[in-house]
Scaffold this motif. Sequence first.
Motif, PDB file in Angstrom:
ATOM      1  N   LEU A  58       0.109  26.836   3.610  1.00 13.21           N
ATOM      2  CA  LEU A  58      -1.056  26.081   3.145  1.00 13.21           C
ATOM      3  C   LEU A  58      -1.208  24.771   3.917  1.00 13.21           C
ATOM      4  CD1 LEU A  58      -0.787  26.632  -0.715  1.00 13.21           C
ATOM      5  CD2 LEU A  58      -2.411  27.698   0.876  1.00 13.21           C
ATOM      6  N   ASP A  59      -0.093  24.129   4.239  1.00 15.77           N
ATOM      7  CA  ASP A  59      -0.147  22.884   5.010  1.00 15.77           C
ATOM      8  C   ASP A  59      -0.702  23.140   6.414  1.00 15.77           C
ATOM      9  OD1 ASP A  59       0.930  21.517   2.855  1.00 15.77           O
ATOM     10  OD2 ASP A  59       2.965  21.444   3.691  1.00 15.77           O
ATOM     11  N   ILE A  60      -0.303  24.238   7.024  1.00 17.97           N
ATOM     12  CA  ILE A  60      -0.818  24.595   8.350  1.00 17.97           C
ATOM     13  C   ILE A  60      -2.311  24.885   8.266  1.00 17.97           C
ATOM     14  CG2 ILE A  60      -0.737  26.350  10.167  1.00 17.97           C
ATOM     15  CD1 ILE A  60       2.336  26.542   9.518  1.00 17.97           C
ATOM     16  N   ALA A  61      -2.716  25.639   7.265  1.00 16.43           N
ATOM     17  CA  ALA A  61      -4.135  25.976   7.092  1.00 16.43           C
ATOM     18  C   ALA A  61      -4.977  24.723   6.894  1.00 16.43           C
ATOM     19  CB  ALA A  61      -4.307  26.920   5.905  1.00 16.43           C
ATOM     20  N   ALA A  62      -4.443  23.756   6.190  1.00 19.11           N
ATOM     21  CA  ALA A  62      -5.182  22.523   5.891  1.00 19.11           C
ATOM     22  C   ALA A  62      -5.432  21.676   7.135  1.00 19.11           C
ATOM     23  CB  ALA A  62      -4.426  21.704   4.847  1.00 19.11           C
ATOM     24  N   LYS A  63      -4.713  21.930   8.215  1.00 14.86           N
ATOM     25  CA  LYS A  63      -4.865  21.149   9.443  1.00 14.86           C
ATOM     26  C   LYS A  63      -6.035  21.602  10.309  1.00 14.86           C
ATOM     27  CE  LYS A  63      -0.028  19.860   9.656  1.00 14.86           C
ATOM     28  NZ  LYS A  63       1.238  19.989  10.375  1.00 14.86           N
ATOM     29  N   SER A  64      -6.651  22.708   9.960  1.00 19.62           N
ATOM     30  CA  SER A  64      -7.783  23.185  10.747  1.00 19.62           C
ATOM     31  C   SER A  64      -8.921  22.171  10.725  1.00 19.62           C
ATOM     32  CB  SER A  64      -8.290  24.528  10.205  1.00 19.62           C
ATOM     33  OG  SER A  64      -9.445  24.929  10.923  1.00 19.62           O
ATOM     34  N   ASP A  65      -9.561  21.996  11.878  1.00 22.75           N
ATOM     35  CA  ASP A  65     -10.684  21.061  11.971  1.00 22.75           C
ATOM     36  C   ASP A  65     -11.972  21.629  11.387  1.00 22.75           C
ATOM     37  OD1 ASP A  65      -9.080  19.222  13.267  1.00 22.75           O
ATOM     38  OD2 ASP A  65      -9.626  19.937  15.268  1.00 22.75           O
ATOM     39  N   VAL A  66     -11.989  22.923  11.143  1.00 20.97           N
ATOM     40  CA  VAL A  66     -13.205  23.599  10.679  1.00 20.97           C
ATOM     41  C   VAL A  66     -13.044  23.932   9.196  1.00 20.97           C
ATOM     42  CG1 VAL A  66     -14.717  25.570  11.038  1.00 20.97           C
ATOM     43  CG2 VAL A  66     -13.522  24.545  12.995  1.00 20.97           C
ATOM     44  N   GLU A  67     -13.944  23.389   8.383  1.00 18.18           N
ATOM     45  CA  GLU A  67     -13.827  23.559   6.934  1.00 18.18           C
ATOM     46  C   GLU A  67     -13.811  25.020   6.507  1.00 18.18           C
ATOM     47  OE1 GLU A  67     -15.973  22.329   2.725  1.00 18.18           O
ATOM     48  OE2 GLU A  67     -16.811  21.585   4.595  1.00 18.18           O
ATOM     49  N   ILE A  68     -14.690  25.820   7.053  1.00 15.55           N
ATOM     50  CA  ILE A  68     -14.740  27.230   6.646  1.00 15.55           C
ATOM     51  C   ILE A  68     -13.441  27.948   7.019  1.00 15.55           C
ATOM     52  CG2 ILE A  68     -15.870  28.149   8.721  1.00 15.55           C
ATOM     53  CD1 ILE A  68     -17.563  29.874   6.712  1.00 15.55           C
ATOM     54  N   MET A  69     -12.818  27.540   8.127  1.00 13.60           N
ATOM     55  CA  MET A  69     -11.536  28.122   8.518  1.00 13.60           C
ATOM     56  C   MET A  69     -10.442  27.704   7.549  1.00 13.60           C
ATOM     57  SD  MET A  69     -10.030  30.157  10.524  1.00 13.60           S
ATOM     58  CE  MET A  69     -10.825  30.344  12.087  1.00 13.60           C
ATOM     59  N   ARG A  70     -10.451  26.423   7.141  1.00 16.37           N
ATOM     60  CA  ARG A  70      -9.462  25.962   6.153  1.00 16.37           C
ATOM     61  C   ARG A  70      -9.562  26.774   4.870  1.00 16.37           C
ATOM     62  NH1 ARG A  70     -11.210  20.805   7.819  1.00 16.37           N
ATOM     63  NH2 ARG A  70     -12.489  20.623   5.952  1.00 16.37           N
ATOM     64  N   LYS A  71     -10.791  26.971   4.414  1.00 17.12           N
ATOM     65  CA  LYS A  71     -10.999  27.725   3.172  1.00 17.12           C
ATOM     66  C   LYS A  71     -10.575  29.178   3.322  1.00 17.12           C
ATOM     67  CE  LYS A  71     -14.717  24.893   1.269  1.00 17.12           C
ATOM     68  NZ  LYS A  71     -16.129  24.858   0.852  1.00 17.12           N
ATOM     69  N   ALA A  72     -10.923  29.783   4.450  1.00 18.40           N
ATOM     70  CA  ALA A  72     -10.576  31.186   4.680  1.00 18.40           C
ATOM     71  C   ALA A  72      -9.062  31.367   4.781  1.00 18.40           C
ATOM     72  CB  ALA A  72     -11.259  31.702   5.948  1.00 18.40           C
ATOM     73  N   LEU A  73      -8.403  30.488   5.511  1.00 16.54           N
ATOM     74  CA  LEU A  73      -6.950  30.587   5.658  1.00 16.54           C
ATOM     75  C   LEU A  73      -6.235  30.350   4.336  1.00 16.54           C
ATOM     76  CD1 LEU A  73      -6.492  28.755   9.066  1.00 16.54           C
ATOM     77  CD2 LEU A  73      -6.268  31.214   8.622  1.00 16.54           C
ATOM     78  N   ARG A  74      -6.739  29.405   3.550  1.00 20.96           N
ATOM     79  CA  ARG A  74      -6.141  29.145   2.237  1.00 20.96           C
ATOM     80  C   ARG A  74      -6.293  30.373   1.330  1.00 20.96           C
ATOM     81  NH1 ARG A  74      -4.623  25.390  -1.588  1.00 20.96           N
ATOM     82  NH2 ARG A  74      -5.535  25.640  -3.647  1.00 20.96           N
ATOM     83  N   ALA A  75      -7.489  30.939   1.292  1.00 23.27           N
ATOM     84  CA  ALA A  75      -7.728  32.120   0.463  1.00 23.27           C
ATOM     85  C   ALA A  75      -6.861  33.291   0.918  1.00 23.27           C
ATOM     86  CB  ALA A  75      -9.207  32.498   0.511  1.00 23.27           C
ATOM     87  N   MET A  76      -6.740  33.455   2.236  1.00 20.24           N
ATOM     88  CA  MET A  76      -5.934  34.555   2.752  1.00 20.24           C
ATOM     89  C   MET A  76      -4.457  34.352   2.413  1.00 20.24           C
ATOM     90  SD  MET A  76      -5.729  36.129   6.601  1.00 20.24           S
ATOM     91  CE  MET A  76      -7.500  36.070   6.738  1.00 20.24           C
ATOM     92  N   ALA A  77      -3.972  33.122   2.532  1.00 21.13           N
ATOM     93  CA  ALA A  77      -2.574  32.848   2.202  1.00 21.13           C
ATOM     94  C   ALA A  77      -2.293  33.145   0.735  1.00 21.13           C
ATOM     95  CB  ALA A  77      -2.226  31.398   2.533  1.00 21.13           C
ATOM     96  N   ILE A  78      -3.194  32.727  -0.128  1.00 17.36           N
ATOM     97  CA  ILE A  78      -3.005  32.991  -1.561  1.00 17.36           C
ATOM     98  C   ILE A  78      -2.998  34.488  -1.824  1.00 17.36           C
ATOM     99  CG2 ILE A  78      -4.112  32.739  -3.831  1.00 17.36           C
ATOM    100  CD1 ILE A  78      -4.954  29.885  -2.818  1.00 17.36           C
ATOM    101  N   GLU A  79      -3.882  35.219  -1.177  1.00 14.41           N
ATOM    102  CA  GLU A  79      -3.913  36.681  -1.338  1.00 14.41           C
ATOM    103  C   GLU A  79      -2.603  37.304  -0.835  1.00 14.41           C
ATOM    104  OE1 GLU A  79      -4.893  40.441  -2.366  1.00 14.41           O
ATOM    105  OE2 GLU A  79      -5.956  38.619  -2.939  1.00 14.41           O
ATOM    106  N   VAL A  80      -2.114  36.824   0.283  1.00 13.32           N
ATOM    107  CA  VAL A  80      -0.860  37.353   0.836  1.00 13.32           C
ATOM    108  C   VAL A  80       0.288  37.144  -0.142  1.00 13.32           C
ATOM    109  CG1 VAL A  80       0.885  36.934   2.607  1.00 13.32           C
ATOM    110  CG2 VAL A  80      -1.490  37.221   3.267  1.00 13.32           C
ATOM    111  N   TRP A  81       0.363  35.947  -0.745  1.00 20.41           N
ATOM    112  CA  TRP A  81       1.480  35.675  -1.649  1.00 20.41           C
ATOM    113  C   TRP A  81       1.347  36.425  -2.973  1.00 20.41           C
ATOM    114  CZ3 TRP A  81       2.057  33.203   2.727  1.00 20.41           C
ATOM    115  CH2 TRP A  81       3.335  32.799   3.089  1.00 20.41           C
TER     116      TRP A  81
END
Length: 69
Positions: A14-37
């Motif tokens: 989640l910390d890595i995902a939060a570093k993205s400069d693109v908001e939609i990418m941050r949201k997508a990576l966060r959602a994907m990480a939660i789904e993975v876990w």
Amino acid sequence: MKARQHGIPLQKVLDIAAKSDVEIMRKALRAMAIEVWNQSRYGTEEMQDRAIGEFRDQVQMTCLQQGGL
């Protein structure tokens, strides 16, 4: 999914995902990480590889169905 299967903590991903400069990418990576876990973590390399491949294919199919990729 590789991180999940190899025991990397969710917060680190989640910390890595939060570093993205693109908001939609941050949201997508966060959602994907939660789904993975929400997926099981396996103890054998064979089952880990299978889970990684199945999740990869699931994400690709979702993207294709939503007009992405």
